[in-house]
Design a protein around this motif. Structure first.
Motif, PDB file in Angstrom:
ATOM      1  N   LYS A 189      39.184  36.085  41.204  1.00 21.06           N
ATOM      2  CA  LYS A 189      38.687  36.806  42.373  1.00 21.06           C
ATOM      3  C   LYS A 189      37.906  35.857  43.278  1.00 21.06           C
ATOM      4  CE  LYS A 189      38.094  40.609  39.201  1.00 21.06           C
ATOM      5  NZ  LYS A 189      37.118  41.368  38.401  1.00 21.06           N
ATOM      6  N   ALA A 215      38.923  39.276  47.505  1.00 16.62           N
ATOM      7  CA  ALA A 215      40.326  39.286  47.075  1.00 16.62           C
ATOM      8  C   ALA A 215      40.397  39.125  45.567  1.00 16.62           C
ATOM      9  CB  ALA A 215      41.107  38.175  47.763  1.00 16.62           C
ATOM     10  N   ILE A 244      43.442  38.558  42.252  1.00 15.97           N
ATOM     11  CA  ILE A 244      44.827  38.273  41.881  1.00 15.97           C
ATOM     12  C   ILE A 244      44.960  38.353  40.373  1.00 15.97           C
ATOM     13  CG2 ILE A 244      44.453  35.753  41.831  1.00 15.97           C
ATOM     14  CD1 ILE A 244      47.339  35.491  42.979  1.00 15.97           C
ATOM     15  N   GLY A 295      49.837  36.357  39.121  1.00 19.92           N
ATOM     16  CA  GLY A 295      50.033  36.492  40.552  1.00 19.92           C
ATOM     17  C   GLY A 295      50.894  37.652  40.980  1.00 19.92           C
ATOM     18  N   THR A 355      48.018  41.494  43.992  1.00 23.39           N
ATOM     19  CA  THR A 355      46.824  41.063  44.723  1.00 23.39           C
ATOM     20  C   THR A 355      46.176  42.281  45.371  1.00 23.39           C
ATOM     21  OG1 THR A 355      48.128  40.604  46.717  1.00 23.39           O
ATOM     22  CG2 THR A 355      47.757  38.764  45.208  1.00 23.39           C
ATOM     23  N   TYR A 359      42.879  43.254  48.369  1.00 22.84           N
ATOM     24  CA  TYR A 359      41.978  42.684  49.375  1.00 22.84           C
ATOM     25  C   TYR A 359      40.988  43.723  49.873  1.00 22.84           C
ATOM     26  CZ  TYR A 359      45.555  39.088  49.540  1.00 22.84           C
ATOM     27  OH  TYR A 359      46.440  38.104  49.190  1.00 22.84           O
ATOM     28  N   SER A 380      46.159  33.245  46.317  1.00 25.95           N
ATOM     29  CA  SER A 380      47.287  32.780  45.519  1.00 25.95           C
ATOM     30  C   SER A 380      46.753  31.917  44.386  1.00 25.95           C
ATOM     31  CB  SER A 380      48.283  31.993  46.376  1.00 25.95           C
ATOM     32  OG  SER A 380      47.674  30.835  46.931  1.00 25.95           O
TER      33      SER A 380
END
Length: 123
Positions: free
Chosen positions: A37, A51, A53, A57, A60, A62, A73
């Protein structure tokens, strides 16, 4: 004990871009074990999650304030998570922190933080 180190902060004009990196090293967990994060904090305010992830991956998430402008990423082979920040606004000015969360075999949570990197958006 492992560590997280952020880099890539700095001064940028409104509308500009920055790419933050957070490199992990020295952990007993493999990097792919961590949910990663990015948070940010300004003086006098609570730390805000920007954010998130998942481990590989696939997903995600936000904060509303950065949706459509920021992209998180990760590169598990490089033990690094990134935050691409576009269309920066003065209100994005903050110290940005990287956070790594994992659970061990006993279900105990472990959370680690980097020291932070300053992002300043100003003319």
């Amino acid at each position: 004990q492992g560590q997280l180190v952020e880099s890539g902060g700095g001064l940028v004009q409104p509308g500009g871009s920055l790419r933050l990196s957070c490199a992990a090293s020295g952990f007993t967990f493999s990097f792919s074990h961590f949910v990663m994060k990015w948070y940010r904090q300004t003086p006098g305010k609570e730390r805000e999650r920007v954010a998130h992830i998942t481990r590989f991956g696939a997903r995600t998430n936000y904060a509303d304030s950065v949706k459509g402008r920021f992209t998180i990423s990760r590169d598990n082979s490089a033990n690094t998570v990134y935050l691409q920040m576009n269309s920066l606004k003065p209100e994005d000015t903050a110290v940005y922190y990287c956070n790594a969360d994992a659970e061990d075999l006993y279900g105990m949570g472990h959370s680690y933080w980097g020291p932070g990197t300053q992002v300043t958006v100003s003319l």
